[in-house]
Design a protein around this motif. Structure first.
Motif, short mmCIF file in Angstrom:
data_model
loop_
_atom_site.label_atom_id
_atom_site.label_comp_id
_atom_site.label_asym_id
_atom_site.label_seq_id
_atom_site.Cartn_x
_atom_site.Cartn_y
_atom_site.Cartn_z
N LYS A 104 0.81 -1.25 -0.12
CA LYS A 104 0.06 0.05 0.03
C LYS A 104 0.81 1.21 -0.02
CE LYS A 104 -3.54 -2.61 1.11
NZ LYS A 104 -4.25 -3.38 0.21
N LEU A 105 2.08 0.96 -0.59
CA LEU A 105 2.84 2.34 -0.56
C LEU A 105 2.64 3.34 -1.66
CD1 LEU A 105 6.14 0.88 0.73
CD2 LEU A 105 4.86 2.41 1.96
N VAL A 106 2.14 2.70 -2.73
CA VAL A 106 1.89 3.69 -3.90
C VAL A 106 1.39 5.09 -3.58
CG1 VAL A 106 0.93 4.05 -6.37
CG2 VAL A 106 1.91 1.73 -5.51
N THR A 107 0.22 4.77 -3.08
CA THR A 107 -0.57 6.12 -2.72
C THR A 107 0.09 7.10 -1.44
OG1 THR A 107 -2.75 5.17 -2.94
CG2 THR A 107 -2.87 7.16 -1.86
N ALA A 108 0.72 6.41 -0.55
CA ALA A 108 1.38 6.80 0.62
C ALA A 108 2.69 7.50 0.18
CB ALA A 108 2.00 5.75 1.58
N ILE A 109 3.41 7.17 -0.56
CA ILE A 109 4.40 7.81 -1.33
C ILE A 109 4.15 9.04 -2.07
CG2 ILE A 109 6.50 7.56 -2.80
CD1 ILE A 109 7.06 4.77 -1.69
N ARG A 110 3.20 8.68 -2.84
CA ARG A 110 2.69 9.66 -3.89
C ARG A 110 2.35 11.10 -3.17
NH1 ARG A 110 0.74 11.26 -8.92
NH2 ARG A 110 -1.27 12.21 -8.62
N THR A 111 1.59 10.88 -1.87
CA THR A 111 0.86 11.81 -1.34
C THR A 111 1.99 12.82 -0.56
OG1 THR A 111 -1.13 10.48 -0.83
CG2 THR A 111 -0.67 12.44 0.56
N ARG A 112 2.99 11.74 0.10
CA ARG A 112 4.01 12.48 0.99
C ARG A 112 4.86 13.40 -0.12
NH1 ARG A 112 5.22 14.00 5.37
NH2 ARG A 112 7.24 13.04 6.05
N VAL A 113 5.27 12.85 -1.09
CA VAL A 113 6.05 13.60 -2.06
C VAL A 113 5.60 14.79 -2.77
CG1 VAL A 113 7.64 13.33 -4.27
CG2 VAL A 113 7.20 11.62 -2.48
N LEU A 114 4.10 14.68 -3.34
CA LEU A 114 3.61 15.56 -4.06
C LEU A 114 2.98 16.67 -3.34
CD1 LEU A 114 2.17 13.87 -7.22
CD2 LEU A 114 4.32 14.96 -6.86
N SER A 124 17.41 3.84 -11.23
CA SER A 124 17.07 2.84 -12.25
C SER A 124 15.59 2.34 -11.98
CB SER A 124 17.99 1.63 -12.13
OG SER A 124 17.70 0.70 -13.05
N ALA A 125 15.32 1.32 -11.45
CA ALA A 125 13.77 0.90 -11.32
C ALA A 125 13.46 1.86 -10.40
CB ALA A 125 13.85 -0.47 -10.63
N GLY A 126 14.00 2.50 -9.13
CA GLY A 126 13.50 3.40 -8.41
C GLY A 126 13.22 4.77 -9.21
N THR A 127 13.45 4.97 -10.48
CA THR A 127 13.32 6.03 -11.18
C THR A 127 12.16 5.60 -12.18
OG1 THR A 127 15.41 7.12 -11.38
CG2 THR A 127 14.38 7.37 -13.21
N ASN A 128 12.21 4.44 -12.68
CA ASN A 128 10.93 4.03 -13.44
C ASN A 128 9.71 4.06 -12.65
OD1 ASN A 128 11.54 2.80 -16.04
ND2 ASN A 128 12.76 1.42 -15.07
N VAL A 129 9.66 3.74 -11.32
CA VAL A 129 8.58 3.83 -10.77
C VAL A 129 8.05 5.12 -10.22
CG1 VAL A 129 8.67 1.29 -9.87
CG2 VAL A 129 9.60 3.26 -8.42
N ALA A 130 8.96 6.19 -10.54
CA ALA A 130 8.59 7.38 -9.87
C ALA A 130 7.86 8.09 -11.08
CB ALA A 130 9.87 8.32 -9.76
N THR A 131 7.80 7.58 -12.35
CA THR A 131 7.01 8.29 -13.26
C THR A 131 5.64 7.87 -13.69
OG1 THR A 131 7.67 6.36 -15.23
CG2 THR A 131 9.51 8.27 -14.75
N ARG A 132 5.06 8.18 -14.74
CA ARG A 132 3.97 7.96 -15.27
C ARG A 132 3.52 6.71 -14.90
NH1 ARG A 132 0.63 10.26 -19.54
NH2 ARG A 132 -0.24 8.67 -20.89
N SER A 133 4.38 5.54 -15.29
CA SER A 133 4.03 4.12 -15.51
C SER A 133 5.42 3.34 -15.82
CB SER A 133 3.42 3.77 -16.95
OG SER A 133 3.98 3.98 -18.07
N ILE A 134 5.12 2.09 -15.50
CA ILE A 134 6.57 1.27 -16.00
C ILE A 134 6.59 1.00 -17.41
CG2 ILE A 134 7.04 0.74 -13.50
CD1 ILE A 134 6.04 -2.36 -14.43
N LEU A 153 5.03 10.58 -10.14
CA LEU A 153 5.74 11.88 -9.50
C LEU A 153 5.83 12.73 -10.63
CD1 LEU A 153 7.69 10.26 -6.87
CD2 LEU A 153 5.38 10.79 -6.54
N VAL A 154 6.08 12.44 -11.84
CA VAL A 154 6.13 13.08 -13.01
C VAL A 154 5.01 12.55 -13.98
CG1 VAL A 154 8.51 13.89 -12.63
CG2 VAL A 154 8.15 11.72 -14.04
N PRO A 155 4.59 13.45 -14.83
CA PRO A 155 3.60 12.94 -15.97
C PRO A 155 4.31 12.23 -17.13
CG PRO A 155 3.82 15.01 -16.13
CD PRO A 155 4.87 14.74 -15.00
N PHE A 156 5.37 12.06 -17.24
CA PHE A 156 6.00 11.53 -18.40
C PHE A 156 6.59 10.40 -18.18
CE2 PHE A 156 8.62 15.05 -16.81
CZ PHE A 156 9.98 14.33 -16.54
#
Lengths: 242, 242
Positions: A104-114, A124-134, A153-156
């Motif tokens: 359940k971290l997707v929403t939790a991290i998104r909220t904290r960061v944005l 690498s993978a931690g950058t992939n998951v930060a974007t729009r999609s993998i 965390l970014v829309p692209f």
């Protein structure tokens, strides 16, 4: 999203450097500026979480930062809610994203960061998951995540470890560029930033600058790809895929 | 499954050969032996279906076989039920598998091949989808299929376009072997046959032989990988993952 603070590395490794060393100044500046003393590390992309934590602790401790592994915390969502900064390391993107959904971290991290401006670092993978999609990971789909949509965390999209085709290669598998072009043929796709190893993207609110050593290649649908240089302001990426 | 007839190519291309040419004798023998005059071609892994059909028709017509594109048939499931032989071509494995699910072809093809003995040929992505799952594709996950489970014409996995690590590479992305080892760390994984470009697997019932030019590398969980040579009987693979 005006508070957004991101440091998105193509890779943790660059030829000729120790683990994370090529980005030592960018990482140190990023964390110091945000007054971070302890980083919450997410090791889910690699199977051995403790070994991965040790590997990451070594350089970060050396640069004056403490590291806590989220796998050692009782409740990962609580840990994110208390974190001063979050770092998601590389490994397998599918394994990582599935673990983020499972915990359940997707929403939790998104909220904290944005919404709360907690600094986020990814490699690498931690950058992939930060974007729009993998959708533009290079990794093997070793497990099936409930979605390819990521933290947004970014829309692209970003393609980490971007690599140019080897002109004399006899291998007939698709080049990286071929693969990204296939993605751009799909109707739900958007712009892809191919970050070469050694490159990183620094985001503050709606401002994005390319940093590091090696540059990037930008793939926009129905356009020829464009080379991007270190120091380039790429804030317009936030408009492309909004 | 005693009727099963499969020809699974690592790739359609091999350096120094025209499209499918390296496998011309194996393909001709396979289709002639099974008294096939017309092959039903599934072009879903590539966006432009008509262009892909033309590309495949050229060599197959030259060798004396007619080709029909499934995209030109009114009802794809009916087309599979009438097919004398099925050939699924390469491209993007995620796009292909999603299309097979969307058109209800997964069960239709599986039944025809395993229960009714219709000869099946696959190349690259068409080989990936013939196996247990697409967990060991090299392709970019450009669309989200409803599952990674595939046609299961064989119970193990194949990694097509298998390539050895370049010893002098400065690139820090995972090697192919690293990626397959990551897969084998997952609890639901099973044996992976890494087929080099130019290699193919010929299956008759429960017998499997490695053919072509270049060989393969076999990855079994908790064991060191093993080199496999052309002509080797690999029928034991059917027991490993049953």
């Amino acid at each position: 999203m005006a508070k957004r603070q991101l440091l998105l590395l193509s890779s943790s490794q660059l030829h000729g450097y120790e683990f994370l060393e090529f980005a030592s100044r960018d990482i140190t500046d990023f964390l110091s500026k945000n007054k971070v003393s302890t980083v919450l590390f997410v090791p889910f992309a690699i199977k051995d979480h403790n070994a991965y934590l040790k590997k990451v602790e070594k350089p970060l401790n050396q640069w004056g930062f403490k590291v806590e592994g989220i796998h050692n915390q009782e409740n990962p969502v609580d840990a994110v809610e208390k974190a001063e900064a979050i770092f998601i390391g590389g490994g397998n993107t599918f394994r990582l994203l599935k673990a983020l959904y499972d915990t359940k971290l997707v929403t939790a991290i998104r909220t904290r960061v944005l919404e709360e401006g907690v600094p986020y670092m990814g490699a690498s993978a931690g950058t992939n998951v930060a974007t729009r999609s993998i959708n533009t990971t290079n990794d093997m789909p070793i497990v099936y995540p409930p979605s390819f949509e990521a933290l947004k965390l970014v829309p692209f999209n970003i393609n980490p470890h971007y690599i140019d085709a080897e002109p004399n290669s006899k291998h007939k598998g698709e080049t990286r560029e071929d693969r990204i072009r296939q993605y751009l043929e799909e109707k739900d796709s958007c712009t892809v930033l191919g970050l070469r190893e050694g490159a990183l993207l620094h985001v503050e609110g709606y401002n994005a600058v390319l940093k590091g050593f090696t540059g990037a290649k930008l793939f926009v649908r129905d356009q020829e790809p464009v080379e991007m240089k270190i120091g380039e302001d790429v804030s317009y990426l936030f408009k492309d895929c909004a």
